[in-house]
Motif scaffolding. Structure first.
Motif, short mmCIF file in Angstrom:
data_model
loop_
_atom_site.label_atom_id
_atom_site.label_comp_id
_atom_site.label_asym_id
_atom_site.label_seq_id
_atom_site.Cartn_x
_atom_site.Cartn_y
_atom_site.Cartn_z
N LEU A 86 0.87 -1.17 0.00
CA LEU A 86 0.00 0.00 0.00
C LEU A 86 0.90 1.22 0.00
N PHE A 87 0.74 2.07 -1.00
CA PHE A 87 1.58 3.26 -1.09
C PHE A 87 0.77 4.43 -1.61
N VAL A 88 0.98 5.59 -0.98
CA VAL A 88 0.34 6.84 -1.38
C VAL A 88 1.44 7.85 -1.67
N ALA A 89 1.32 8.56 -2.77
CA ALA A 89 2.31 9.59 -3.12
C ALA A 89 2.43 10.59 -1.98
N PRO A 90 3.66 10.96 -1.62
CA PRO A 90 3.87 11.83 -0.46
C PRO A 90 3.10 13.15 -0.51
N ASP A 91 2.93 13.74 -1.68
CA ASP A 91 2.29 15.06 -1.76
C ASP A 91 0.79 15.03 -1.53
N VAL A 92 0.18 13.84 -1.45
CA VAL A 92 -1.27 13.77 -1.22
C VAL A 92 -1.62 12.98 0.04
N ARG A 93 -0.62 12.62 0.83
CA ARG A 93 -0.89 11.88 2.06
C ARG A 93 -1.75 12.71 3.00
N GLY A 94 -2.66 12.04 3.66
CA GLY A 94 -3.60 12.73 4.56
C GLY A 94 -4.84 13.21 3.84
N GLY A 95 -4.92 12.96 2.53
CA GLY A 95 -6.06 13.44 1.75
C GLY A 95 -7.10 12.38 1.43
N GLY A 96 -7.00 11.22 2.05
CA GLY A 96 -8.02 10.19 1.86
C GLY A 96 -7.66 9.09 0.88
#
Length: 146
Positions: A86-96
């Motif tokens: 599971l990976f989320v791009a750092p610039d959008v973390r915390g955005g759902g």
């Protein structure tokens, strides 16, 4: 932010590879290009009871990925779903994005009749664990590997 999650398709190759490379870097690990390409081919083929999800923002930009592995259990007559990556791009973390990927994982697990969905993370991954604590139950099991 509006997030759409769907299974990967062939046109997602470059985006998936970049996000997966960033994921490997985040965990300070090394995965050979041959393994990355083999994994991508298996995910695209839907073989080995594996599948990948990709999250897109409102502009259609890929911002996260998840890899699901479905397997049998000795403790249940049903299937289990292991959320391996599971990976989320750092610039959008915390955005759902992470939440959307986990919820899509739950939906796919339910669709396939999996009675358990589980994953692991590093103890020090506090930001992710704050989300995980809201969406799942932390167990007291430790992971050992050879």
């Amino acid at each position: 932010m509006t997030i759409r999650v769907r299974p990967v398709v062939a046109d997602d190759e470059a985006a998936w590879l970049q996000l997966f490379r960033d994921y490997v870097t985040f965990y300070e690990a090394t995965v050979g290009e041959d393994v990355l390409m083999s994994t991508w081919q298996r995910l695209l083929a839907g073989s080995d009871n594996m599948m990948a999800l990709i999250a897109l923002d409102e502009t259609g930009r890929p911002v996260g990925i998840a890899t699901l592995v479905f397997h049998r259990s000795t403790w249940s007559p049903t299937w289990y779903c292991y959320l391996e990556d599971l990976f989320v791009a750092p610039d959008v973390r915390g955005g759902g994005v992470g939440r959307a990927l986990i919820e899509a994982t739950y939906q796919e697990a339910d669709r396939r009749g999996a009675t358990r969905t589980y994953w692991a993370t590093q103890e020090k991954n506090a930001a992710a664990r704050a989300l995980y604590d809201r969406l799942a139950t932390l167990t007291d099991f430790l992971q050992y590997r050879r």
